[in-house]
Design a protein around this motif. Sequence first.
Motif, mmCIF file in Angstrom:
data_model
loop_
_atom_site.group_PDB
_atom_site.id
_atom_site.type_symbol
_atom_site.label_atom_id
_atom_site.label_comp_id
_atom_site.label_asym_id
_atom_site.label_seq_id
_atom_site.Cartn_x
_atom_site.Cartn_y
_atom_site.Cartn_z
ATOM 1 N N SER A 1 0.834 -1.209 0.000
ATOM 2 C CA SER A 1 0.000 0.000 0.000
ATOM 3 C C SER A 1 0.867 1.258 0.000
ATOM 4 O O SER A 1 0.531 2.254 -0.658
ATOM 5 C CB SER A 1 -0.986 0.005 1.171
ATOM 6 O OG SER A 1 -0.311 0.040 2.408
ATOM 7 N N MET A 2 1.996 1.237 0.707
ATOM 8 C CA MET A 2 2.897 2.389 0.694
ATOM 9 C C MET A 2 3.545 2.533 -0.684
ATOM 10 O O MET A 2 3.682 3.642 -1.197
ATOM 11 C CB MET A 2 3.959 2.261 1.793
ATOM 12 C CG MET A 2 4.800 3.517 1.950
ATOM 13 S SD MET A 2 5.758 3.586 3.485
ATOM 14 C CE MET A 2 6.778 2.133 3.348
ATOM 15 N N ALA A 3 3.916 1.414 -1.304
ATOM 16 C CA ALA A 3 4.495 1.450 -2.652
ATOM 17 C C ALA A 3 3.475 1.977 -3.665
ATOM 18 O O ALA A 3 3.828 2.745 -4.565
ATOM 19 C CB ALA A 3 4.990 0.067 -3.051
ATOM 20 N N ASP A 4 2.204 1.580 -3.508
ATOM 21 C CA ASP A 4 1.153 2.071 -4.414
ATOM 22 C C ASP A 4 1.007 3.582 -4.333
ATOM 23 O O ASP A 4 0.713 4.245 -5.327
ATOM 24 C CB ASP A 4 -0.194 1.420 -4.088
ATOM 25 C CG ASP A 4 -0.269 -0.040 -4.490
ATOM 26 O OD1 ASP A 4 0.603 -0.510 -5.267
ATOM 27 O OD2 ASP A 4 -1.196 -0.730 -4.015
ATOM 28 N N ASP A 5 1.193 4.154 -3.141
ATOM 29 C CA ASP A 5 1.075 5.605 -2.951
ATOM 30 C C ASP A 5 2.344 6.361 -3.333
ATOM 31 O O ASP A 5 2.374 7.585 -3.242
ATOM 32 C CB ASP A 5 0.737 5.921 -1.494
ATOM 33 C CG ASP A 5 -0.718 5.638 -1.148
ATOM 34 O OD1 ASP A 5 -1.501 5.315 -2.056
ATOM 35 O OD2 ASP A 5 -1.057 5.742 0.052
ATOM 36 N N SER A 6 3.383 5.645 -3.731
ATOM 37 C CA SER A 6 4.673 6.257 -4.058
ATOM 38 C C SER A 6 4.894 6.266 -5.566
ATOM 39 O O SER A 6 4.566 5.302 -6.253
ATOM 40 C CB SER A 6 5.808 5.465 -3.400
ATOM 41 O OG SER A 6 5.637 5.417 -2.005
ATOM 42 N N SER A 7 5.484 7.339 -6.061
ATOM 43 C CA SER A 7 5.866 7.408 -7.474
ATOM 44 C C SER A 7 7.220 6.765 -7.709
ATOM 45 O O SER A 7 7.486 6.234 -8.780
ATOM 46 C CB SER A 7 5.924 8.859 -7.945
ATOM 47 O OG SER A 7 4.647 9.420 -7.873
ATOM 48 N N LEU A 8 8.098 6.843 -6.699
ATOM 49 C CA LEU A 8 9.435 6.267 -6.787
ATOM 50 C C LEU A 8 9.693 5.415 -5.550
ATOM 51 O O LEU A 8 9.325 5.801 -4.444
ATOM 52 C CB LEU A 8 10.509 7.357 -6.835
ATOM 53 C CG LEU A 8 10.430 8.439 -7.900
ATOM 54 C CD1 LEU A 8 11.525 9.466 -7.679
ATOM 55 C CD2 LEU A 8 10.529 7.833 -9.278
ATOM 56 N N VAL A 9 10.317 4.258 -5.770
ATOM 57 C CA VAL A 9 10.845 3.440 -4.677
ATOM 58 C C VAL A 9 12.263 3.111 -5.096
ATOM 59 O O VAL A 9 12.484 2.376 -6.055
ATOM 60 C CB VAL A 9 10.015 2.164 -4.446
ATOM 61 C CG1 VAL A 9 10.609 1.348 -3.298
ATOM 62 C CG2 VAL A 9 8.549 2.504 -4.155
ATOM 63 N N VAL A 10 13.223 3.711 -4.388
ATOM 64 C CA VAL A 10 14.628 3.633 -4.813
ATOM 65 C C VAL A 10 15.549 3.411 -3.626
ATOM 66 O O VAL A 10 15.192 3.704 -2.484
ATOM 67 C CB VAL A 10 15.063 4.938 -5.528
ATOM 68 C CG1 VAL A 10 14.186 5.219 -6.741
ATOM 69 C CG2 VAL A 10 15.050 6.140 -4.595
ATOM 70 N N THR A 11 16.741 2.892 -3.917
ATOM 71 C CA THR A 11 17.814 2.954 -2.950
ATOM 72 C C THR A 11 18.742 4.059 -3.431
ATOM 73 O O THR A 11 18.902 4.271 -4.634
ATOM 74 C CB THR A 11 18.591 1.627 -2.825
ATOM 75 O OG1 THR A 11 19.192 1.299 -4.062
ATOM 76 C CG2 THR A 11 17.679 0.507 -2.359
ATOM 77 N N GLY A 12 19.321 4.777 -2.488
ATOM 78 C CA GLY A 12 20.207 5.870 -2.869
ATOM 79 C C GLY A 12 21.002 6.383 -1.692
ATOM 80 O O GLY A 12 20.705 6.089 -0.535
#
Length: 174
Positions: free
Chosen positions: A42-53
């Motif tokens: 659900s958090m990923a669905d609300d996010s435009s980007l999921v990245v490591t950095g």
Amino acid sequence: MTRLRLGTLAAAALLAAGLLTVAGCSSESSGSRARMYDSVSSMADDSSLVVTGTVGEQRVADDVADAGSTTLSTVRVVDTAKTDADHPAGSTVVVRQHGTARSSDPGMLLEEGSTYLLYLSPSALDGDLASQYFVTGGAAGVYVGEDGRSDFRRGMDEGDELPDRLTLADALHG
């Protein structure tokens, strides 16, 4: 005193108490929480980007009227689980967080030189600020990298039902 004047004083006292209550509930670090998360998906669905950095540089800005100071972190994207054409591995993204390290309660601020798994949402601000991002769910969308480990630990528990550790492979469905 007249009844009208007593009523006016009582209304003013209630208004002041309400304002103090609202001010006491605000958080400089994560801003307003519109939702608590019960899953990584659900958090990923609300996010435009999921990245490591990795955070390369930081600066403090007062670039939005009546918003207070904001920490801007330039994050070099190492890898992606969810992205767009503008943010592949090797690109940078600017992450906005309310507050500063000098705030009395800075909360979960990113740190220069540290590596993170981040869930990010567009800032929805005007002009050049529109290209910047907020952390989804305040501190909920921050997982901290640790030397020698391939997984990331949860940065701060704000009451969401999220795993304590995640890998990039599990970042969308953990």
